[in-house]
Design an enzyme around this catalytic site. Structure first.
Site, PDB file in Angstrom:
ATOM      1  N   LEU A  30      40.807  37.521  -2.484  1.00 12.26           N
ATOM      2  CA  LEU A  30      41.185  38.636  -3.366  1.00 12.26           C
ATOM      3  C   LEU A  30      41.356  39.943  -2.596  1.00 12.26           C
ATOM      4  CD1 LEU A  30      39.076  38.084  -6.619  1.00 12.26           C
ATOM      5  CD2 LEU A  30      41.242  37.042  -5.917  1.00 12.26           C
ATOM      6  N   HIS A  34      45.080  41.840  -6.583  1.00 12.21           N
ATOM      7  CA  HIS A  34      44.368  41.028  -7.577  1.00 12.21           C
ATOM      8  C   HIS A  34      43.459  41.915  -8.440  1.00 12.21           C
ATOM      9  CE1 HIS A  34      44.833  37.991  -4.162  1.00 12.21           C
ATOM     10  NE2 HIS A  34      45.547  37.475  -5.139  1.00 12.21           N
ATOM     11  N   GLN A  58      51.378  23.097  -4.730  1.00 12.44           N
ATOM     12  CA  GLN A  58      52.469  24.047  -4.509  1.00 12.44           C
ATOM     13  C   GLN A  58      52.745  24.293  -3.036  1.00 12.44           C
ATOM     14  OE1 GLN A  58      50.234  27.076  -6.787  1.00 12.44           O
ATOM     15  NE2 GLN A  58      50.965  28.559  -5.315  1.00 12.44           N
ATOM     16  N   VAL A 174      51.123  46.212  -5.922  1.00 15.39           N
ATOM     17  CA  VAL A 174      50.241  47.160  -5.229  1.00 15.39           C
ATOM     18  C   VAL A 174      50.569  47.098  -3.740  1.00 15.39           C
ATOM     19  CG1 VAL A 174      47.842  47.749  -4.713  1.00 15.39           C
ATOM     20  CG2 VAL A 174      48.448  46.838  -6.967  1.00 15.39           C
TER      21      VAL A 174
HETATM   22  N1  ATP Z   1      50.339  43.235  -4.052  1.00 13.78           N
HETATM   23  C1  ATP Z   1      50.200  42.718  -5.262  1.00 13.78           C
HETATM   24  N2  ATP Z   1      50.358  43.489  -6.349  1.00 13.78           N
HETATM   25  C2  ATP Z   1      50.230  42.968  -7.606  1.00 13.78           C
HETATM   26  N3  ATP Z   1      49.950  41.671  -7.844  1.00 13.78           N
HETATM   27  C3  ATP Z   1      49.777  40.856  -6.797  1.00 13.78           C
HETATM   28  C4  ATP Z   1      49.898  41.327  -5.453  1.00 13.78           C
HETATM   29  N4  ATP Z   1      49.689  40.289  -4.616  1.00 13.78           N
HETATM   30  C5  ATP Z   1      49.450  39.211  -5.394  1.00 13.78           C
HETATM   31  N5  ATP Z   1      49.508  39.543  -6.701  1.00 13.78           N
HETATM   32  C6  ATP Z   1      49.373  38.648  -7.841  1.00 13.78           C
HETATM   33  O1  ATP Z   1      48.103  38.036  -7.855  1.00 13.78           O
HETATM   34  C7  ATP Z   1      48.195  36.745  -8.459  1.00 13.78           C
HETATM   35  C8  ATP Z   1      47.588  35.734  -7.537  1.00 13.78           C
HETATM   36  O2  ATP Z   1      48.361  35.671  -6.353  1.00 13.78           O
HETATM   37  P1  ATP Z   1      47.892  34.953  -5.033  1.00 13.78           P
HETATM   38  O3  ATP Z   1      46.475  34.546  -5.187  1.00 13.78           O
HETATM   39  O4  ATP Z   1      48.906  33.962  -4.614  1.00 13.78           O
HETATM   40  O5  ATP Z   1      47.866  36.165  -4.023  1.00 13.78           O
HETATM   41  P2  ATP Z   1      48.929  36.584  -2.980  1.00 13.78           P
HETATM   42  O6  ATP Z   1      48.415  37.791  -2.306  1.00 13.78           O
HETATM   43  O7  ATP Z   1      50.257  36.621  -3.640  1.00 13.78           O
HETATM   44  O8  ATP Z   1      48.825  35.408  -1.979  1.00 13.78           O
HETATM   45  P3  ATP Z   1      49.884  34.917  -0.938  1.00 13.78           P
HETATM   46  O9  ATP Z   1      49.748  35.826   0.222  1.00 13.78           O
HETATM   47  O10 ATP Z   1      49.365  33.578  -0.728  1.00 13.78           O
HETATM   48  O11 ATP Z   1      51.238  34.912  -1.572  1.00 13.78           O
HETATM   49  C9  ATP Z   1      49.698  36.487  -8.680  1.00 13.78           C
HETATM   50  O12 ATP Z   1      49.999  36.811 -10.034  1.00 13.78           O
HETATM   51  C10 ATP Z   1      50.321  37.484  -7.743  1.00 13.78           C
HETATM   52  O13 ATP Z   1      51.627  37.870  -8.125  1.00 13.78           O
HETATM   53  C1  PAF Z   2      49.894  31.418 -10.085  1.00 13.69           C
HETATM   54  C2  PAF Z   2      49.101  30.720  -8.987  1.00 13.69           C
HETATM   55  C3  PAF Z   2      47.619  31.091  -9.124  1.00 13.69           C
HETATM   56  C4  PAF Z   2      49.226  29.215  -9.190  1.00 13.69           C
HETATM   57  O1  PAF Z   2      48.527  28.523  -8.210  1.00 13.69           O
HETATM   58  C5  PAF Z   2      49.635  31.079  -7.602  1.00 13.69           C
HETATM   59  O2  PAF Z   2      50.930  30.663  -7.430  1.00 13.69           O
HETATM   60  C6  PAF Z   2      49.429  32.532  -7.272  1.00 13.69           C
HETATM   61  O3  PAF Z   2      48.304  32.851  -6.881  1.00 13.69           O
HETATM   62  O4  PAF Z   2      50.363  33.345  -7.431  1.00 13.69           O
HETATM   63  N1  BAL Z   3      51.628  34.022  -4.074  1.00  9.31           N
HETATM   64  C1  BAL Z   3      52.186  32.876  -4.752  1.00  9.31           C
HETATM   65  C2  BAL Z   3      51.600  31.601  -4.304  1.00  9.31           C
HETATM   66  C3  BAL Z   3      52.088  31.111  -3.004  1.00  9.31           C
HETATM   67  O1  BAL Z   3      52.784  31.816  -2.270  1.00  9.31           O
HETATM   68  O2  BAL Z   3      51.789  29.968  -2.663  1.00  9.31           O
END
Ligand code: ATP
Ligand code: PAF
Ligand code: BAL
Length: 271
Positions: A30, A34, A58, A174
């Protein structure tokens, strides 16, 4: 905060959850992106339910499933501080007791574009686990980040097409003070890569401010960082359909910074 790992304990916690129930789904590791989803949920719902699960379905073969950052103790601390009521942290066996599911959500042709084109099976895996988590958590409202803009659109489409009684809310991306979109995968970046990664947000901003040909402007910006390998830089309408000539639109990009694949997008008003 009630931390539950099994379906039974989740069902028991859900059964006594108060009022409007919000879910925020994550793969853990996180960060403030998040936390912003959790804060928004906290402000708009009575019960906030966080899910943390690194979904093997995925990840394509050869992607970063094994090395994906796992920081559960820290995640639970952040969740507690953000006012989460229930954290669901299932194991792989809890989510997929029969092993890989035989039946999966078909994202349709839109799921084969952009992220789906570069990551085969990605949206089958995302929509399947999101659908399962919707069934298990039964939220009134679900919050997803605009950082994963195509994912947000695909989830909205699934909720519409499957008549799921869930409101889907998008939360703006963010960013770090220098513009980099927060992402769990930023942890993979070495210092020089971290600097080079700024080209994604820089190219999007340059394109959004261009008087003409935003896509060419963005791609030209990528040429200033030759060690960053562009995957796509596209202009669409806000619903990810064909680009309009004028008015609201979206620019989306994905690129490899060393071994790390990053994505970003921005809203744009075409003159
Ligand atoms: N910078 C951000 N601003 C707003 N929401 C975010 C941001 N980064 C991730 N999220 C959202 O948090 C939720 C969980 O995403 P996830 O756990 O895949 O994190 P991530 O930072 O996107 O990870 P990754 O680096 O694996 O893509 C998703 O709905 C994603 O769109
Ligand atoms: C929506 C989700 C939790 C599904 O594994 C993932 O794709 C992510 O973190 O964005
Ligand atoms: N952040 C969305 C999930 C993924 O990239 O696998």
């Amino acid at each position: 905060m009630n931390v539950v790992e099994t379906r039974e304990r989740l069902a028991a916690a859900r059964a006594v959850a108060r009022g409007r129930v919000a879910v925020v789904m994550t793969m853990g590791a996180l960060h403030d992106g998040h936390v912003e989803l959790l804060r928004t949920a906290r402000g708009e719902a009575d019960t906030v339910l966080l899910t943390i699960f690194v979904n093997p379905l995925q990840f394509a073969p050869g992607e970063d499933f094994e090395r994906y950052p796992r920081t559960m103790a820290n995640d639970l601390e952040l969740a507690r501080a953000a006012g989460v009521d229930i954290a669901f942290t299932p194991t792989r066996d809890v989510m997929y007791p029969q092993g890989a599911p035989a039946v999966r959500v078909d994202p349709g042709p839109a799921g084969e574009e952009l992220e789906g084109a570069s990551r085969p099976g990605f949206f089958h895996g995302v929509l399947t686990v999101v659908n399962k988590l919707f069934q298990l958590t039964r939220p009134d409202v679900a919050y997803f980040g605009e950082k994963d803009y195509q994912q947000l659109g695909m989830i909205r489409a699934m909720v519409r097409d499957f008549d799921l009684p869930i409101e889907v809310r998008g939360v703006p991306t963010v960013r770090e003070p220098d513009g980099l979109a927060l992402s769990s995968r930023n942890r993979y970046l070495a210092p020089a890569e971290r600097r080079a990664a700024l080209v994604l947000s820089r190219a999007l901003r340059a394109a959004a401010n261009a008087q003409a040909d935003p896509v060419a402007t963005g791609i030209a910006e990528f040429a200033t960082e030759p060690e960053v390998k562009l995957d796509y830089f596209v202009l669409t309408d806000p619903m990810l359909g064909p680009a309009p000539a004028h008015g609201p639109a979206r620019l989306l990009t994905a690129a490899w910074v060393g071994g790390t694949r990053l994505i970003d997008n921005i809203e744009v008003q075409l003159p």
